[in-house]
Design a protein around this motif. Structure first.
Motif, short mmCIF file in Angstrom:
data_model
loop_
_atom_site.label_atom_id
_atom_site.label_comp_id
_atom_site.label_asym_id
_atom_site.label_seq_id
_atom_site.Cartn_x
_atom_site.Cartn_y
_atom_site.Cartn_z
N LEU A 183 0.83 -1.21 0.00
CA LEU A 183 0.00 0.00 0.00
C LEU A 183 0.86 1.26 0.00
O LEU A 183 0.52 2.25 -0.65
N TRP A 184 1.99 1.23 0.72
CA TRP A 184 2.86 2.40 0.74
C TRP A 184 3.42 2.68 -0.66
O TRP A 184 3.52 3.84 -1.07
N ALA A 185 3.77 1.64 -1.38
CA ALA A 185 4.28 1.82 -2.74
C ALA A 185 3.24 2.50 -3.62
O ALA A 185 3.54 3.38 -4.43
N ALA A 186 1.98 2.10 -3.45
CA ALA A 186 0.89 2.73 -4.22
C ALA A 186 0.73 4.20 -3.83
O ALA A 186 0.53 5.07 -4.69
N LEU A 187 0.83 4.49 -2.55
CA LEU A 187 0.73 5.88 -2.08
C LEU A 187 1.86 6.73 -2.65
O LEU A 187 1.66 7.90 -2.99
#
Length: 423
Positions: A183-187
């Protein structure tokens, strides 16, 4: 790794080495130590010099010495991230080109591995960093290539069912290796390229799976709504545990019930600090009050509490707890290691985050004091280290690249962000 010994060239900074006895005052939390802070131009020159030497050891002079580690955390992609941070600070297009070249080299390896999809330790970092770097270059074709690869990966993660508190189905929940790290990569992509480049309909099922897994893990503890295991242990820190997972969840639009569970989990952690030190346990029920760093202890929790205070400004308790965690970091003093995960570079970011949150100049002074000490300490670390014996010595999270990123951030502390953690 290259067998060369790196020498930190700081002769052009026109600054004499400080008195070691003065730096010892930082261990006692003496605010007078802040008069040792260096000017911004010194941090800039030091950051560029150290970045260049990290590139030489990990990329330019690497040769064919063993298997390439294509991760941000301890591998070559951390060098790419450092080059990107250098480009953002200096506008040097050679750094941007280096970032692109390194990401492309990592992409060929990462594609053959389906084990991890996170920013710090998996394909997510390759595709996210590749897309952002290509976008800076104006290379629409390459940008679209990396975004497409990420979206394909996101479709796979969305399809994963909810697992037990360890994640199940080959996917944990933690920041380093699990769903929070994905999820952090997507953010990260959405911050640089646009809020819906990775659309919410792909991300929210993963967010819901993380929340559901946490509720399963906390089913035997009525005081704490969310809990997770990593390799059998209920960690609390940023790398593998609660602090890191909650930090990521706080970036999403959640229901009132979900927000209530996040707040109650933070309150549970705050109420279970060590009473004498104020530090946070390494894991649930662990009596060891030893580690004060980003991976485990007050540093990572302080950063998460700062984010909670930003998202939930009417809850003063989180702001107060963030300040108290920052005091633990300050009173604990400097660490022997220099990296982001378990060293003084990582701990410095707690003060930078508190400075942005509170506007109180004391935190920027403390950040400058820690960063200034690192300036002197890194030279000794490099002089004492041969890089053919430690693959992590120049890495972003366990080595020298983290110090370079910190020094770039010291140019504009109000815009600083902990690499791979703050957005």
């Amino acid at each position: 790794m290259s067998s060369s010994v790196v020498k930190f060239d700081s002769n052009n900074t026109n600054h004499e080495e400080g008195n070691p006895e003065q730096f010892d005052m930082l261990h006692t939390g003496d605010p007078t130590a802040t008069n040792l802070s260096l000017p911004a131009v010194t941090f800039l020159k030091a950051a560029i010099s150290l970045k260049d030497q990290v590139v030489e050891v990990t990329w330019t002079g690497r040769g064919n010495n063993g298997k390439l580690d294509p991760t941000v955390y301890t591998g070559l992609l951390g060098t790419a991230f450092t080059c990107l941070r250098s480009y953002e600070a200096t506008g040097n297009h050679r750094d941007l080109q280096l970032c692109v070249e390194i990401v492309d080299a990592c992409a060929a390896i990462a594609h053959s591995s389906t084990r991890h999809v996170t920013f710090l330790c998996g394909r997510g970092g390759v595709y996210a960093l590749g897309a952002v770097a290509a976008n800076y270059c104006g290379d629409q074709m390459k940008r679209d290539f990396y975004v497409t690869r990420f979206l394909e990966m996101a479709e796979e993660e969305k399809a994963l069912p909810v697992g037990p508190e360890e994640g199940g189905f080959g996917m944990s929940y933690d920041l380093l290796y699990g769903r929070a790290g994905f999820l952090w990569a997507a953010l990260f992509i959405n911050k640089y390229l646009g809020s819906e480049v990775v659309p919410s309909n792909l991300l929210m099922p993963v967010v819901e799976a993380v929340l559901a897994g946490g509720r399963v893990g906390a089913s035997d503890n009525t005081a704490c709504p969310l809990m997770y295991r990593w390799h059998g242990t209920r960690y609390w820190g940023a790398a593998h545990g609660l602090a890191g997972i909650l930090h990521v969840l706080l970036h999403f639009s959640l229901s009132n019930n979900d927000i209530d569970d996040l707040k109650a989990t933070l309150r549970y952690m705050m109420s279970n600090r060590f009473p004498h030190s104020g530090n946070y346990p390494l894991s649930e029920g662990n009596p060891r009050d030893k580690l004060v760093q980003w991976s485990h202890g007050a540093t990572g929790v302080a950063l998460t509490l700062c984010k909670a205070s930003e998202v939930l400004p009417n809850n003063r308790e989180f702001r107060d707890a963030a300040i108290e965690a920052g005091e633990v970091v300050w009173k604990n003093g400097l660490l022997k290691k220099v990296g982001l995960a378990d060293g003084s570079a990582g701990n410095t970011y707690a003060f930078l985050s508190l400075s942005r949150l509170t506007g109180d100049g004391v935190y920027e002074d403390r950040a400058k004091a820690f960063a200034s000490y690192l300036y002197h300490n890194v030279r000794k670390t490099i002089a004492d280290t041969r890089y053919d014996g430690d693959d992590n010595a120049c890495s972003l999270f366990h080595g020298l690249a983290g110090s370079a990123c910190l020094w770039f951030d010291m140019l504009m502390p109000e815009k600083s962000r902990f690499p791979g953690y703050e957005l």
